[in-house]
Design a protein around this motif. Structure first.
Motif, mmCIF file in Angstrom:
data_model
loop_
_atom_site.group_PDB
_atom_site.id
_atom_site.type_symbol
_atom_site.label_atom_id
_atom_site.label_comp_id
_atom_site.label_asym_id
_atom_site.label_seq_id
_atom_site.Cartn_x
_atom_site.Cartn_y
_atom_site.Cartn_z
ATOM 1 N N UNK A 170 78.630 99.504 -67.690
ATOM 2 C CA UNK A 170 77.864 100.528 -66.977
ATOM 3 C C UNK A 170 78.041 101.911 -67.567
ATOM 4 N N UNK A 171 79.260 102.419 -67.615
ATOM 5 C CA UNK A 171 79.451 103.752 -68.212
ATOM 6 C C UNK A 171 79.130 103.788 -69.706
ATOM 7 N N UNK A 172 79.333 102.675 -70.411
ATOM 8 C CA UNK A 172 78.987 102.647 -71.843
ATOM 9 C C UNK A 172 77.492 102.842 -72.034
ATOM 10 N N UNK A 173 76.682 102.238 -71.156
ATOM 11 C CA UNK A 173 75.230 102.415 -71.278
ATOM 12 C C UNK A 173 74.832 103.861 -70.999
ATOM 13 N N UNK A 174 75.535 104.516 -70.084
ATOM 14 C CA UNK A 174 75.236 105.933 -69.812
ATOM 15 C C UNK A 174 75.601 106.801 -71.009
ATOM 16 N N UNK A 175 76.711 106.459 -71.653
ATOM 17 C CA UNK A 175 77.096 107.179 -72.873
ATOM 18 C C UNK A 175 76.043 106.973 -73.957
ATOM 19 N N UNK A 176 75.497 105.763 -74.039
ATOM 20 C CA UNK A 176 74.435 105.500 -75.019
ATOM 21 C C UNK A 176 73.240 106.419 -74.788
ATOM 22 N N UNK A 177 72.860 106.607 -73.525
ATOM 23 C CA UNK A 177 71.740 107.507 -73.228
ATOM 24 C C UNK A 177 72.039 108.927 -73.700
ATOM 25 N N UNK A 178 73.261 109.392 -73.455
ATOM 26 C CA UNK A 178 73.636 110.743 -73.865
ATOM 27 C C UNK A 178 73.677 110.857 -75.393
ATOM 28 N N UNK A 179 74.188 109.820 -76.025
ATOM 29 C CA UNK A 179 74.250 109.780 -77.495
ATOM 30 C C UNK A 179 72.839 109.818 -78.083
ATOM 31 N N UNK A 180 71.959 108.998 -77.529
ATOM 32 C CA UNK A 180 70.579 108.964 -78.025
ATOM 33 C C UNK A 180 69.876 110.305 -77.813
ATOM 34 N N UNK A 181 70.153 110.950 -76.689
ATOM 35 C CA UNK A 181 69.554 112.264 -76.423
ATOM 36 C C UNK A 181 70.028 113.280 -77.460
ATOM 37 N N UNK A 182 71.309 113.207 -77.823
ATOM 38 C CA UNK A 182 71.827 114.103 -78.849
ATOM 39 C C UNK A 182 71.127 113.866 -80.186
ATOM 40 N N UNK A 183 70.994 112.598 -80.567
ATOM 41 C CA UNK A 183 70.351 112.276 -81.846
ATOM 42 C C UNK A 183 68.883 112.688 -81.838
ATOM 43 N N UNK A 184 68.231 112.539 -80.708
ATOM 44 C CA UNK A 184 66.835 112.975 -80.606
ATOM 45 C C UNK A 184 66.742 114.482 -80.805
ATOM 46 N N UNK A 185 67.692 115.214 -80.217
ATOM 47 C CA UNK A 185 67.717 116.667 -80.394
ATOM 48 C C UNK A 185 67.925 117.068 -81.837
ATOM 49 N N UNK A 186 68.569 116.194 -82.611
ATOM 50 C CA UNK A 186 68.770 116.453 -84.042
ATOM 51 C C UNK A 186 67.614 115.904 -84.890
ATOM 52 N N UNK A 187 66.604 115.383 -84.216
ATOM 53 C CA UNK A 187 65.434 114.764 -84.857
ATOM 54 C C UNK A 187 65.814 113.512 -85.665
ATOM 55 N N UNK A 188 66.903 112.885 -85.257
ATOM 56 C CA UNK A 188 67.342 111.627 -85.881
ATOM 57 C C UNK A 188 66.798 110.467 -85.028
ATOM 58 N N UNK A 189 65.506 110.253 -85.118
ATOM 59 C CA UNK A 189 64.833 109.317 -84.221
ATOM 60 C C UNK A 189 65.293 107.878 -84.460
ATOM 61 N N UNK A 190 65.482 107.516 -85.713
ATOM 62 C CA UNK A 190 65.945 106.151 -85.992
ATOM 63 C C UNK A 190 67.334 105.912 -85.421
ATOM 64 N N UNK A 191 68.203 106.883 -85.556
ATOM 65 C CA UNK A 191 69.545 106.759 -84.974
ATOM 66 C C UNK A 191 69.456 106.611 -83.449
ATOM 67 N N UNK A 192 68.632 107.458 -82.832
ATOM 68 C CA UNK A 192 68.481 107.412 -81.376
ATOM 69 C C UNK A 192 67.966 106.038 -80.935
ATOM 70 N N UNK A 193 66.997 105.492 -81.663
ATOM 71 C CA UNK A 193 66.438 104.180 -81.311
ATOM 72 C C UNK A 193 67.506 103.093 -81.423
#
Length: 212
Positions: A170-193
């Motif tokens: 559960x908390x790991x999936x929430x961390x994934x969302x935060x991680x993906x949001x960070x990568x999206x902010x860096x325009x690293x779309x493939x990483x976020x996906x």
């Protein structure tokens, strides 16, 4: 205390400690009495004697360590750094996981204000490994925030990955969302996906519809 002199009060407390009839509250009262009369080093010595009588996991140890560390930091502020580190390390060496987070946070803040950034981040990393499972998500989020503040956004990548590996689903999936949001902010779309796809394996659609 109110009827005797400073010396007779000290003698009474010392006898109680010698005979091992003092409680943890008596130790705290004695140390506070000494501090109020400007006997600072004797006050710290009283805490040391008390911790010898009431080490972890005795419930009084947490109270004694908390007050000892707070008083020491107030007395010496940014000086005596090697001694401060030795005190925190001794405290944490025996501190039960469920009582450890407040000491790690206090230690980390001391290093931020008076020590080294690298040491502060190391303390927060240790906290993530030491605290119980229920507190790890909060600990990792604090560590990530501190790393980003001091070292920049990309420094958080290995910490996010460690958190995902260490946390329950559960908390790991929430961390994934935060991680993906960070990568999206860096325009690293493939990483976020990639992060989101991995997190989808951990997120239960019935319990975590927001992920989906």
């Amino acid at each position: 205390e109110s009827l005797g002199t400073v010396q007779t009060t000290k003698d009474a407390y010392d006898r109680a400690l010698e005979w091992k009839v003092a409680t943890a509250s008596h130790v705290l009262n004695y140390a506070t009495f000494l501090k109020d009369h400007k006997y600072f080093e004797e006050s710290f010595a009283a805490y040391e004697r008390g911790l010898g009588l009431f080490p972890f996991p005795h419930p009084g140890a947490q109270m004694l360590w908390k007050n000892y560390l707070t008083m020491f930091l107030e007395r010496y502020e940014g000086s005596k750094t090697p001694r401060v580190r030795e005190l925190f390390d001794r405290c944490l060496a025996d501190c039960p996981p469920e009582a450890a987070s407040e000491f790690y946070i206090q230690y980390g803040e001391y290093e931020e204000n008076h020590g080294l950034t690298k040491r502060a981040l190391s303390v927060y990393e240790r906290m993530c490994n030491a605290v119980p499972a229920a507190e790890k998500y909060t600990a990792y989020r604090l560590y990530i925030a501190k790393a980003i503040h001091y070292l920049g956004v990309t420094s958080a990548r290995p910490i996010y990955e460690s958190a995902i590996a260490a946390l329950e689903d559960g908390p790991a999936s929430r961390i994934c969302l935060e991680y993906a949001k960070m990568e999206t902010g860096l325009r690293e779309i493939d990483r976020a996906r990639t992060v989101l796809v991995y997190g989808a394996q951990l997120a239960d659609p019935r319990r975590d519809p927001d992920y989906w």
